[in-house]
Design an enzyme around this catalytic site. Structure first.
Site, PDB file in Angstrom:
ATOM      1  N   HIS A 123      26.782   7.945  43.336  1.00 43.55           N
ATOM      2  CA  HIS A 123      27.953   7.490  42.557  1.00 43.55           C
ATOM      3  C   HIS A 123      29.276   7.880  43.210  1.00 43.55           C
ATOM      4  CE1 HIS A 123      25.155   7.418  38.798  1.00 43.55           C
ATOM      5  NE2 HIS A 123      25.132   6.283  39.441  1.00 43.55           N
ATOM      6  N   THR A 193      17.988  15.030  35.186  1.00 40.62           N
ATOM      7  CA  THR A 193      18.472  13.653  34.986  1.00 40.62           C
ATOM      8  C   THR A 193      17.656  12.948  33.909  1.00 40.62           C
ATOM      9  OG1 THR A 193      18.964  11.564  36.096  1.00 40.62           O
ATOM     10  CG2 THR A 193      17.113  12.810  36.985  1.00 40.62           C
TER      11      THR A 193
HETATM   12  P1  NAD Z   1      22.213  12.495  33.059  1.00 39.14           P
HETATM   13  O1  NAD Z   1      21.223  11.432  33.249  1.00 39.14           O
HETATM   14  O2  NAD Z   1      22.775  13.058  34.289  1.00 39.14           O
HETATM   15  O3  NAD Z   1      21.524  13.634  32.099  1.00 39.14           O
HETATM   16  C1  NAD Z   1      21.730  14.958  32.062  1.00 39.14           C
HETATM   17  C2  NAD Z   1      20.340  15.617  31.956  1.00 39.14           C
HETATM   18  O4  NAD Z   1      20.455  17.006  32.223  1.00 39.14           O
HETATM   19  C3  NAD Z   1      19.626  15.517  30.593  1.00 39.14           C
HETATM   20  O5  NAD Z   1      18.328  15.004  30.796  1.00 39.14           O
HETATM   21  C4  NAD Z   1      19.532  16.985  30.101  1.00 39.14           C
HETATM   22  O6  NAD Z   1      18.356  17.249  29.343  1.00 39.14           O
HETATM   23  C5  NAD Z   1      19.520  17.707  31.409  1.00 39.14           C
HETATM   24  N1  NAD Z   1      19.947  19.107  31.379  1.00 39.14           N
HETATM   25  C6  NAD Z   1      20.812  19.736  30.542  1.00 39.14           C
HETATM   26  N2  NAD Z   1      20.943  21.025  30.877  1.00 39.14           N
HETATM   27  C7  NAD Z   1      20.156  21.242  31.948  1.00 39.14           C
HETATM   28  C8  NAD Z   1      19.860  22.365  32.767  1.00 39.14           C
HETATM   29  N3  NAD Z   1      20.419  23.559  32.556  1.00 39.14           N
HETATM   30  N4  NAD Z   1      18.990  22.203  33.786  1.00 39.14           N
HETATM   31  C9  NAD Z   1      18.409  21.012  34.040  1.00 39.14           C
HETATM   32  N5  NAD Z   1      18.646  19.908  33.301  1.00 39.14           N
HETATM   33  C10 NAD Z   1      19.514  20.018  32.268  1.00 39.14           C
HETATM   34  O7  NAD Z   1      23.275  11.918  32.088  1.00 39.14           O
HETATM   35  P2  NAD Z   1      24.845  12.025  31.876  1.00 39.14           P
HETATM   36  O8  NAD Z   1      25.272  13.428  31.709  1.00 39.14           O
HETATM   37  O9  NAD Z   1      25.141  11.089  30.788  1.00 39.14           O
HETATM   38  O10 NAD Z   1      25.500  11.469  33.207  1.00 39.14           O
HETATM   39  C11 NAD Z   1      25.734  10.134  33.453  1.00 39.14           C
HETATM   40  C12 NAD Z   1      26.101   9.988  34.901  1.00 39.14           C
HETATM   41  O11 NAD Z   1      27.296  10.725  35.200  1.00 39.14           O
HETATM   42  C13 NAD Z   1      25.022  10.561  35.807  1.00 39.14           C
HETATM   43  O12 NAD Z   1      24.959   9.765  36.931  1.00 39.14           O
HETATM   44  C14 NAD Z   1      25.547  11.932  36.143  1.00 39.14           C
HETATM   45  O13 NAD Z   1      25.046  12.431  37.343  1.00 39.14           O
HETATM   46  C15 NAD Z   1      27.080  11.709  36.170  1.00 39.14           C
HETATM   47  N6  NAD Z   1      27.724  12.997  35.827  1.00 39.14           N
HETATM   48  C16 NAD Z   1      27.959  13.861  36.858  1.00 39.14           C
HETATM   49  C17 NAD Z   1      28.453  15.130  36.596  1.00 39.14           C
HETATM   50  C18 NAD Z   1      28.671  16.035  37.772  1.00 39.14           C
HETATM   51  O14 NAD Z   1      29.056  15.570  38.844  1.00 39.14           O
HETATM   52  N7  NAD Z   1      28.368  17.337  37.599  1.00 39.14           N
HETATM   53  C19 NAD Z   1      28.735  15.531  35.274  1.00 39.14           C
HETATM   54  C20 NAD Z   1      28.509  14.604  34.243  1.00 39.14           C
HETATM   55  C21 NAD Z   1      27.965  13.349  34.550  1.00 39.14           C
END
Ligand code: NAD
Length: 252
Positions: A123, A193
């Protein structure tokens, strides 16, 4: 009592040590223990902010409003985050040739900060900015965000973080490399994820179809767990990866 997580983590470590090609596929969950919340869910960023700031039309029509929130979330807040144990163990695995690539949906640059070299950013990244006019790219650290919206020093065009906004296409090279990984991987390692964001979510299915063993870490079961996961390690990424790293690097 038999500790299923421990047994499965040991099993996963053995498989990872034997694999000739392992690819990690990470989502927002891997960065939660670094203090960055996911977007969705009760404590997610979208419970506090309106996702419309990342809609391309809104951004172009209201650059100042969008940039005010973008700066707060992705630069003031994300900027302070440090890689956690999960990022670090993946970087160490790569160093010892036990991991060939990381495909990340994250835009926070924490895999690189931990030392990972081969990272495909599905992304895009907040670490760079791109001019919406002349397409020149800049290191975000060198862009002054005191006055928003930031402008291109070459042509005066509006700068945008170099990650994809809602409705934008996936960066071509990252997409292509991810498909190659899904073809070549013996083990596909899903960390934090949900499997709900497309087209990223389709990549692990392609890996499974091509014969990869799927290992998954998540505190919650996901659509992957139900459909394709072979070994599910239920827990937080940092904690499970710490244990996994001990089994991989400290045991024969
Ligand atoms: P996502 O698909 O990335 O889901 C987050 C997942 O993390 C969930 O399944 C949850 O159960 C899990 N999770 C929560 N705490 C955890 C932990 N301590 N260890 C392991 N897993 C854990 O969904 P989203 O947050 O809706 O994101 C949507 C998009 O935006 C994705 O592509 C994501 O990568 C991106 N995003 C990126 C960041 C970043 O760069 N750090 C932050 C928010 C969202």
């Amino acid at each position: 009592m038999l500790d299923i997580l421990k047994v499965n983590t040991k099993k996963a470590a053995q498989i990872l040590k034997q694999s000739k090609h392992t690819t990690a596929f990470t989502g927002a969950g891997i960065s939660v223990e670094s203090g960055i919340p996911p977007f969705r869910g009760k404590t997610g960023l979208w419970s506090k902010y309106d996702p419309k700031i990342l809609e391309l039309n809104y951004f172009h029509q209201h650059p100042e409003d969008s940039w005010e929130i973008i700066k707060e979330i992705f630069y003031d807040f994300f900027g302070k985050a440090q890689p956690n144990k999960a990022h670090k163990v993946l970087a160490k695995m790569e160093k010892y040739n036990l991991l060939q690539a990381v495909i990340t949906q994250n835009i926070d640059n924490l895999h690189q900060a931990a030392g990972s070299k081969t990272v495909y950013e599905f992304h895009g990244t907040s670490a760079k900015m791109v001019c919406t006019n002349c397409k020149r790219k800049f290191d975000s650290k060198k862009v002054n965000l005191e006055n928003i919206p930031p402008k291109c020093i070459a042509c005066g065009g509006l700068l945008k973080p170099d990650f994809i906004f809602l409705g934008e296409g996936i960066p071509v090279e990252a997409y292509q490399k991810s498909l190659e990984e899904a073809e070549n991987a013996e083990v596909f390692f899903l960390i934090g994820t949900t499997g709900l964001v497309e087209p990223a979510a389709s990549i692990p299915y392609k890996a499974k179809y091509n014969g990869a063993v799927i290992i998954e870490i998540n505190p919650e079961r996901t659509v992957f767990t139900e459909k394709i996961t072979d070994i599910f390690l239920q827990g937080k990424a940092g904690e499970v990866m710490k244990q996994l790293g001990e089994y991989i690097f400290e045991e024969d």
